[in-house]
Design a protein around this motif. Sequence first.
Motif, mmCIF file in Angstrom:
data_model
loop_
_atom_site.group_PDB
_atom_site.id
_atom_site.type_symbol
_atom_site.label_atom_id
_atom_site.label_comp_id
_atom_site.label_asym_id
_atom_site.label_seq_id
_atom_site.Cartn_x
_atom_site.Cartn_y
_atom_site.Cartn_z
ATOM 1 N N GLU A 258 11.095 16.617 -1.609
ATOM 2 C CA GLU A 258 9.812 16.510 -2.310
ATOM 3 C C GLU A 258 8.854 15.600 -1.543
ATOM 4 O O GLU A 258 7.655 15.895 -1.431
ATOM 5 C CB GLU A 258 10.012 15.963 -3.724
ATOM 6 N N PHE A 259 9.367 14.500 -1.016
ATOM 7 C CA PHE A 259 8.525 13.578 -0.254
ATOM 8 C C PHE A 259 7.915 14.292 0.953
ATOM 9 O O PHE A 259 6.740 14.078 1.285
ATOM 10 C CB PHE A 259 9.340 12.384 0.223
ATOM 11 N N ALA A 260 8.711 15.124 1.614
ATOM 12 C CA ALA A 260 8.226 15.829 2.804
ATOM 13 C C ALA A 260 7.073 16.758 2.449
ATOM 14 O O ALA A 260 6.069 16.830 3.177
ATOM 15 C CB ALA A 260 9.370 16.610 3.445
ATOM 16 N N VAL A 261 7.204 17.467 1.352
ATOM 17 C CA VAL A 261 6.130 18.376 0.916
ATOM 18 C C VAL A 261 4.862 17.592 0.606
ATOM 19 O O VAL A 261 3.748 18.002 0.984
ATOM 20 C CB VAL A 261 6.586 19.189 -0.310
ATOM 21 N N ARG A 262 5.014 16.469 -0.063
ATOM 22 C CA ARG A 262 3.846 15.656 -0.424
ATOM 23 C C ARG A 262 3.128 15.131 0.820
ATOM 24 O O ARG A 262 1.888 15.165 0.898
ATOM 25 C CB ARG A 262 4.287 14.497 -1.320
ATOM 26 N N ILE A 263 3.890 14.655 1.781
ATOM 27 C CA ILE A 263 3.284 14.126 3.009
ATOM 28 C C ILE A 263 2.643 15.245 3.823
ATOM 29 O O ILE A 263 1.536 15.096 4.348
ATOM 30 C CB ILE A 263 4.342 13.367 3.839
ATOM 31 N N HIS A 264 3.320 16.373 3.906
ATOM 32 C CA HIS A 264 2.783 17.520 4.652
ATOM 33 C C HIS A 264 1.444 17.956 4.069
ATOM 34 O O HIS A 264 0.467 18.183 4.802
ATOM 35 C CB HIS A 264 3.784 18.674 4.627
ATOM 36 N N ASN A 265 1.374 18.068 2.764
ATOM 37 C CA ASN A 265 0.135 18.492 2.110
ATOM 38 C C ASN A 265 -0.964 17.451 2.272
ATOM 39 O O ASN A 265 -2.145 17.793 2.447
ATOM 40 C CB ASN A 265 0.376 18.760 0.628
ATOM 41 N N ALA A 266 -0.595 16.179 2.219
ATOM 42 C CA ALA A 266 -1.584 15.114 2.378
ATOM 43 C C ALA A 266 -2.196 15.134 3.771
ATOM 44 O O ALA A 266 -3.409 14.906 3.939
ATOM 45 C CB ALA A 266 -0.948 13.761 2.098
ATOM 46 N N ILE A 267 -1.377 15.402 4.778
ATOM 47 C CA ILE A 267 -1.881 15.491 6.152
ATOM 48 C C ILE A 267 -2.770 16.724 6.302
ATOM 49 O O ILE A 267 -3.855 16.665 6.892
ATOM 50 C CB ILE A 267 -0.715 15.534 7.156
ATOM 51 N N GLU A 268 -2.319 17.839 5.748
ATOM 52 C CA GLU A 268 -3.076 19.089 5.879
ATOM 53 C C GLU A 268 -4.461 18.994 5.245
ATOM 54 O O GLU A 268 -5.449 19.503 5.787
ATOM 55 C CB GLU A 268 -2.296 20.232 5.238
ATOM 56 N N TYR A 269 -4.540 18.314 4.094
ATOM 57 C CA TYR A 269 -5.814 18.233 3.387
ATOM 58 C C TYR A 269 -6.521 16.882 3.584
ATOM 59 O O TYR A 269 -7.510 16.594 2.915
ATOM 60 C CB TYR A 269 -5.592 18.491 1.895
ATOM 61 N N ASP A 270 -5.992 16.080 4.520
ATOM 62 C CA ASP A 270 -6.609 14.808 4.901
ATOM 63 C C ASP A 270 -6.831 13.887 3.699
ATOM 64 O O ASP A 270 -7.940 13.381 3.466
ATOM 65 C CB ASP A 270 -7.943 15.059 5.620
ATOM 66 N N VAL A 271 -5.749 13.677 2.943
ATOM 67 C CA VAL A 271 -5.836 12.794 1.760
ATOM 68 C C VAL A 271 -4.721 11.750 1.784
ATOM 69 O O VAL A 271 -4.213 11.344 0.736
ATOM 70 C CB VAL A 271 -5.788 13.622 0.448
ATOM 71 N N MET A 272 -4.355 11.294 2.947
ATOM 72 C CA MET A 272 -3.280 10.316 3.062
ATOM 73 C C MET A 272 -3.584 9.032 2.294
ATOM 74 O O MET A 272 -2.686 8.382 1.764
ATOM 75 C CB MET A 272 -3.017 9.993 4.536
ATOM 76 N N ASP A 273 -4.863 8.688 2.207
ATOM 77 C CA ASP A 273 -5.239 7.450 1.510
ATOM 78 C C ASP A 273 -4.914 7.519 0.018
ATOM 79 O O ASP A 273 -4.792 6.485 -0.647
ATOM 80 C CB ASP A 273 -6.731 7.165 1.695
ATOM 81 N N THR A 274 -4.795 8.720 -0.509
ATOM 82 C CA THR A 274 -4.481 8.866 -1.934
ATOM 83 C C THR A 274 -2.993 9.013 -2.181
ATOM 84 O O THR A 274 -2.545 8.976 -3.339
ATOM 85 C CB THR A 274 -5.194 10.096 -2.535
ATOM 86 N N LEU A 275 -2.223 9.204 -1.123
ATOM 87 C CA LEU A 275 -0.794 9.464 -1.270
ATOM 88 C C LEU A 275 0.000 8.182 -1.511
ATOM 89 O O LEU A 275 0.848 8.110 -2.402
ATOM 90 C CB LEU A 275 -0.257 10.177 -0.025
ATOM 91 N N PHE A 276 -0.298 7.162 -0.705
ATOM 92 C CA PHE A 276 0.368 5.863 -0.860
ATOM 93 C C PHE A 276 -0.601 4.914 -1.560
ATOM 94 O O PHE A 276 -1.817 5.049 -1.459
ATOM 95 C CB PHE A 276 0.765 5.294 0.499
ATOM 96 N N LEU A 277 -0.053 3.955 -2.265
ATOM 97 C CA LEU A 277 -0.869 2.960 -2.958
ATOM 98 C C LEU A 277 -1.230 1.834 -1.990
ATOM 99 O O LEU A 277 -0.341 1.234 -1.388
ATOM 100 C CB LEU A 277 -0.133 2.420 -4.172
ATOM 101 N N ILE A 278 -2.507 1.585 -1.828
ATOM 102 C CA ILE A 278 -2.971 0.581 -0.872
ATOM 103 C C ILE A 278 -3.813 -0.473 -1.598
ATOM 104 O O ILE A 278 -4.286 -0.250 -2.716
ATOM 105 C CB ILE A 278 -3.767 1.211 0.284
#
Length: 278
Positions: A258-278
Amino acid sequence: MEYQLEELLPVTAGLAEKFTSKESSSVTYETAQMLMEAVIYCINECERDGGFALRSGKGLRAMEAYQIGYEKVVKKAKKAKAVYDRLTADFEDYGCSNYRDTLIIGMPEFFLRYDARFCPQDHILTLDYPAMNSSREDSGVRLIYEYLCHVEAEKRFLDCFDRRAVTDLMRNLEEKQEIYYMGNICSLVLFQSIGCFVTKKQLSNLILTRTDTEEIRRFFLDDTVEQMEDKLREMIGFMVKQAGLSGQQNYFQKEGKEFAVRIHNAIEYDVMDTLFLI
């Protein structure tokens, strides 16, 4: 299980006598169905944990299999209680009301109301707080025992982190989503830990910055989902071993998919900043 109905009926009839304390020769259809399910549940427990060749005429008689299974159900209920006592000895809810309500308020009801004799298939609770990777395909004490073992393993992992760090992480997510967190705390922490692991930040603090998310993006950028999963499973395995949970390594590593799918989609749609809590 390969017992015929005519072999199960006498066992169910005997159980019905106990249910009515021999004061009645009949029970309602619903009660009869419940008792038949109780018999089948216990026989399945005998088959599952005993390794018997339960074949009519070749192995145990239905009554013997039922009695062995019933005794195993009772023992499993005691084992579940022992796990629960360990789990709640120094319980920390991290401010998650769903976690607290399920385990501290709800779970005692199971041990008070569980009926191993007449309704062992009923686990009574809805288990609103989700354990990681719980299939919910089982029932009764088998489900409760497995659930508590999983939650106990997750608690041991969470105990490796600073309490305030976990609490702050969850509060930040709640503020971001504007809703009380109803998910699994350990999965949330494990995912944030992946970011800390990749960026070589201190795992126990769970703190990431916007710069860190860019580093995480570059780390996974050219990977397929399958390659990401392999990397994630390796990282999770390392962290779990460090937490002294080598025996539960596979349980935690299942989150890698599941983590891999989430990271893959975040990279594809350029939303990495929303994936992890910063």
